[in-house]
Design a protein around this motif. Structure first.
Motif, mmCIF file in Angstrom:
data_model
loop_
_atom_site.group_PDB
_atom_site.id
_atom_site.type_symbol
_atom_site.label_atom_id
_atom_site.label_comp_id
_atom_site.label_asym_id
_atom_site.label_seq_id
_atom_site.Cartn_x
_atom_site.Cartn_y
_atom_site.Cartn_z
ATOM 1 N N GLY A 31 0.822 -1.201 0.000
ATOM 2 C CA GLY A 31 0.000 0.000 0.000
ATOM 3 C C GLY A 31 0.856 1.250 0.000
ATOM 4 O O GLY A 31 2.083 1.197 -0.160
ATOM 5 N N PRO A 32 0.234 2.396 0.206
ATOM 6 C CA PRO A 32 0.956 3.666 0.158
ATOM 7 C C PRO A 32 1.832 3.886 1.381
ATOM 8 O O PRO A 32 1.476 3.529 2.499
ATOM 9 C CB PRO A 32 -0.181 4.702 0.116
ATOM 10 N N GLY A 33 3.013 4.470 1.148
ATOM 11 C CA GLY A 33 3.870 4.852 2.258
ATOM 12 C C GLY A 33 4.515 3.671 2.961
ATOM 13 O O GLY A 33 4.628 2.568 2.425
ATOM 14 N N GLY B 17 11.242 -2.083 11.543
ATOM 15 C CA GLY B 17 10.992 -1.090 10.509
ATOM 16 C C GLY B 17 9.955 -0.063 10.914
ATOM 17 O O GLY B 17 9.704 0.892 10.172
ATOM 18 N N LEU B 18 9.348 -0.241 12.080
ATOM 19 C CA LEU B 18 8.383 0.736 12.582
ATOM 20 C C LEU B 18 9.134 1.867 13.282
ATOM 21 O O LEU B 18 10.269 1.702 13.725
ATOM 22 C CB LEU B 18 7.406 0.074 13.550
ATOM 23 N N ASN B 19 8.475 2.996 13.410
ATOM 24 C CA ASN B 19 9.083 4.151 14.061
ATOM 25 C C ASN B 19 7.989 4.967 14.737
ATOM 26 O O ASN B 19 6.797 4.671 14.554
ATOM 27 C CB ASN B 19 9.839 4.987 13.035
ATOM 28 N N PRO B 20 8.333 5.974 15.534
ATOM 29 C CA PRO B 20 7.304 6.736 16.254
ATOM 30 C C PRO B 20 6.256 7.384 15.355
ATOM 31 O O PRO B 20 5.141 7.646 15.805
ATOM 32 C CB PRO B 20 8.121 7.800 16.997
ATOM 33 N N GLY B 21 6.579 7.620 14.092
ATOM 34 C CA GLY B 21 5.613 8.238 13.188
ATOM 35 C C GLY B 21 4.831 7.261 12.340
ATOM 36 O O GLY B 21 4.024 7.675 11.487
ATOM 37 N N THR B 22 5.035 5.960 12.547
ATOM 38 C CA THR B 22 4.335 4.943 11.760
ATOM 39 C C THR B 22 2.820 5.132 11.836
ATOM 40 O O THR B 22 2.264 5.322 12.928
ATOM 41 C CB THR B 22 4.701 3.540 12.278
ATOM 42 N N PRO B 23 2.110 5.064 10.700
ATOM 43 C CA PRO B 23 0.642 5.174 10.734
ATOM 44 C C PRO B 23 0.019 3.996 11.481
ATOM 45 O O PRO B 23 0.432 2.845 11.308
ATOM 46 C CB PRO B 23 0.256 5.134 9.252
ATOM 47 N N VAL B 24 -0.960 4.301 12.315
ATOM 48 C CA VAL B 24 -1.617 3.299 13.153
ATOM 49 C C VAL B 24 -3.114 3.328 12.893
ATOM 50 O O VAL B 24 -3.722 4.399 12.786
ATOM 51 C CB VAL B 24 -1.334 3.555 14.648
ATOM 52 N N ILE B 25 -3.710 2.147 12.798
ATOM 53 C CA ILE B 25 -5.163 1.997 12.706
ATOM 54 C C ILE B 25 -5.648 1.228 13.930
ATOM 55 O O ILE B 25 -5.068 0.195 14.301
ATOM 56 C CB ILE B 25 -5.576 1.240 11.433
ATOM 57 N N LEU B 26 -6.690 1.714 14.584
ATOM 58 C CA LEU B 26 -7.343 0.994 15.681
ATOM 59 C C LEU B 26 -8.390 0.070 15.076
ATOM 60 O O LEU B 26 -9.158 0.487 14.201
ATOM 61 C CB LEU B 26 -7.996 1.982 16.648
ATOM 62 N N TYR B 27 -8.461 -1.174 15.556
ATOM 63 C CA TYR B 27 -9.289 -2.158 14.852
ATOM 64 C C TYR B 27 -9.846 -3.170 15.842
ATOM 65 O O TYR B 27 -9.090 -3.787 16.596
ATOM 66 C CB TYR B 27 -8.416 -2.874 13.813
ATOM 67 N N GLY B 28 -11.163 -3.347 15.854
ATOM 68 C CA GLY B 28 -11.728 -4.342 16.753
ATOM 69 C C GLY B 28 -13.194 -4.620 16.501
ATOM 70 O O GLY B 28 -13.918 -3.790 15.940
ATOM 71 N N TYR B 29 -13.622 -5.801 16.917
ATOM 72 C CA TYR B 29 -15.016 -6.223 16.771
ATOM 73 C C TYR B 29 -15.503 -6.788 18.103
ATOM 74 O O TYR B 29 -14.759 -7.450 18.816
ATOM 75 C CB TYR B 29 -15.150 -7.285 15.672
ATOM 76 N N THR C 45 -7.148 0.833 4.337
ATOM 77 C CA THR C 45 -6.159 1.092 3.286
ATOM 78 C C THR C 45 -6.376 2.472 2.673
ATOM 79 O O THR C 45 -5.418 3.211 2.396
ATOM 80 C CB THR C 45 -6.237 0.010 2.203
ATOM 81 N N ASP C 46 -7.633 2.833 2.475
ATOM 82 C CA ASP C 46 -7.950 4.167 1.938
ATOM 83 C C ASP C 46 -7.523 5.269 2.899
ATOM 84 O O ASP C 46 -7.070 6.338 2.479
ATOM 85 C CB ASP C 46 -9.448 4.275 1.649
ATOM 86 N N ARG C 47 -7.674 5.035 4.207
ATOM 87 C CA ARG C 47 -7.253 6.053 5.170
ATOM 88 C C ARG C 47 -5.727 6.218 5.137
ATOM 89 O O ARG C 47 -5.201 7.318 5.254
ATOM 90 C CB ARG C 47 -7.682 5.659 6.599
ATOM 91 N N LEU C 48 -5.024 5.115 4.979
ATOM 92 C CA LEU C 48 -3.571 5.178 4.911
ATOM 93 C C LEU C 48 -3.100 5.872 3.644
ATOM 94 O O LEU C 48 -2.018 6.458 3.615
ATOM 95 C CB LEU C 48 -2.992 3.760 4.991
ATOM 96 N N ALA C 49 -3.926 5.815 2.599
ATOM 97 C CA ALA C 49 -3.593 6.482 1.336
ATOM 98 C C ALA C 49 -3.944 7.958 1.368
ATOM 99 O O ALA C 49 -3.683 8.677 0.393
ATOM 100 C CB ALA C 49 -4.320 5.796 0.181
ATOM 101 N N GLY C 50 -4.545 8.416 2.461
ATOM 102 C CA GLY C 50 -4.898 9.827 2.581
ATOM 103 C C GLY C 50 -6.165 10.218 1.853
ATOM 104 O O GLY C 50 -6.427 11.413 1.650
#
Length: 447
Positions: free
Chosen positions: A118-120, A215-227, A431-436
């Motif tokens: 995906g992006p980024g 390969g992660l860093n403090p600025g890595t994009p994060v998504i919260l996810y749960g059901y 994925t769309d949110r990560l793509a901005g």
């Protein structure tokens, strides 16, 4: 010599649960033996005993280090995965309980062995699991290596979250899964506690971002996810992120089938044998977190009610026991009233339950909420009200209300079935949110 009947019965149950998991997922779940090498070299903190010396990974040290999300200890872990291999690391990290005091929580970090396309940069999903129970053996970090946990005669749970987790990993997304506060560790698991769950999710992301070699860093994009329970935890984390973990780069939250209001949940499901143990888990957590409620519960619960709470504390998510035999909560109380009536006339209980309600704060990130209108477990009406409230505060919310699944109760009811249709949609959304891309919203359709 023949197999003892108790063992034979347990094995039959185990086989049936494996069959149910396969039927629900359409995938073959393979238990991977041995230790999977971690993707990093972990340096043991000074003064911290090795796991072998400490004796139990899940036993916190006498004092915790400073900083929420700080890693206390970590080790390579065993996992049971499907078609997508991943390197696993079990870690204990510092979090906050419902009163913001430091506490130790265990989780599992999963590094996919495929590239993120995906992006980024490779993103991280902070995964909040569904209901597993209240016994320490129900902790997701333990279930990931076992898939199925059986305690004779009929206390059974399988790690159904591996379906969604495998799908995320197949996209090259790193995943960290929290056990929540009190699962595996000495504390009582405060089931459906808004703040403790939210803190555990956010701090799991903080901990994962500190692991070297990922390969992660403090600025890595994060998504919260749960059901389910995870949906409530993801919602709580979305509400608290801007104040509790503002430095975490959260891009959005998937909130699937959440319990929004614990008291409403009890009243809505009172009389249902399959959900009755959850009421006991809630009360056990309330009593552990709010000492002022203990004298009230001690006076209001009869011997049956007290026995149900005691039994449930050591059970996983599909138990068969006293709660099923006394499914009406009016059978649990000295007054013969249902639990909701007892809660309503007790200021201590009413206050404690009010603190668990989702929708009182405003997320700072886009939200995808999903709920079946016929959900027989986590009712739809409070979910819609939660979404509408967030919309009113200016949050871009997309509420996906699945009306196609009929009302079905039991082991595989509407609530469970609704988990699967939302998988593909939720993962495309993230994925769309990560793509901005601009977050979709149907707030205009919500009153």
């Amino acid at each position: 010599m023949g197999t003892p009947k108790s063992q034979e019965g347990s094995e039959i149950v185990r086989i049936r649960i494996f069959g149910l998991a396969a039927a629900l997922t359409g995938t073959l779940i393979v238990v991977v033996g041995g230790t999977i090498a971690a993707p990093h070299a972990w340096t043991q903190p000074a003064g911290e005993k090795s796991v072998a010396e400490a004796g139990d990974f899940y036993l916190p040290p006498p004092s915790l280090p400073d900083g929420r999300g700080t890693i206390v200890r970590a080790e390579p872990a065993q996992v049971a995965m499907g078609m997508v291999p991943a390197a696993a690391t079990r870690l204990m990290y510092v979090s906050s309980d419902t009163h913001d005091a430091p506490t130790a929580v265990v989780g599992t970090y999963l590094q996919p062995n495929v590239q993120w396309t995906g992006p980024g940069e490779r993103p991280l999903v902070a995964y909040a699991g569904g209901t597993k129970g209240q016994g320490d053996q129900c902790a997701p970090s333990k279930l990931m290596s076992q898939v199925v946990q059986v305690q004779p005669p009929l206390d059974i749970i399988f790690e159904y979250d591996l379906v969604a987790i495998s799908s995320l990993l197949s996209r090259g997304i790193a995943v960290v899964v929290t056990d929540y506060h009190g699962l595996g560790t000495p504390d009582v698991h405060d089931y459906l506690n808004r703040k403790a769950q939210a803190h555990a999710v956010l701090d799991s992301a903080r901990a994962a971002l500190q692991l070297p070699g990922t390969g992660l860093n403090p600025g890595t994009p994060v998504i919260l996810y749960g059901y389910s329970q995870g949906g409530m935890a993801s919602a709580g984390a979305a509400e608290l992120q801007s104040s509790y973990a503002p430095e975490v780069n959260v891009r959005g939250a998937y909130v699937g089938g959440p319990v929004v209001d614990d008291e409403y949940f009890i009243g809505y499901n009172d009389g249902r044998a399959d959900i009755a143990p959850a009421f006991a888990w809630i009360l056990n957590g309330i009593a552990a977190d709010y000492p002022e409620t203990r004298p009230v519960l001690d006076a209001e619960l009869n011997d049956i009610g007290k026995a149900i709470l005691g039994e449930a504390q050591g059970k996983c998510a599909v138990p068969s026991g006293l709660a099923q035999q006394h499914r009406l909560t009016s059978e649990w109380t000295t007054s013969g009233e249902p639990l909701t009536a007892v809660i309503d006339r007790s200021p201590a209980l009413k206050s404690a339950f009010a603190e668990q309600r989702i929708g009182t704060l405003t997320p700072a990130v886009p939200v995808l909420a999903a709920s079946a209108t016929n959900d027989e477990g986590a009712p739809f009406v409070p979910v819609r009200e939660m979404a509408a409230g967030w919309c009113g505060s200016g949050v871009p919310v997309q509420l996906e209300s699945n009306a196609e699944i009929p009302p079905v109760s039991g082991l595989v009811g509407t609530h469970v079935m609704a988990f699967f249709p939302s998988l593909a949609a939720s993962q495309q959304w993230l994925t769309d949110r990560l793509a901005g891309m601009p977050a979709p919203s149907n707030c205009a359709a919500l009153p």
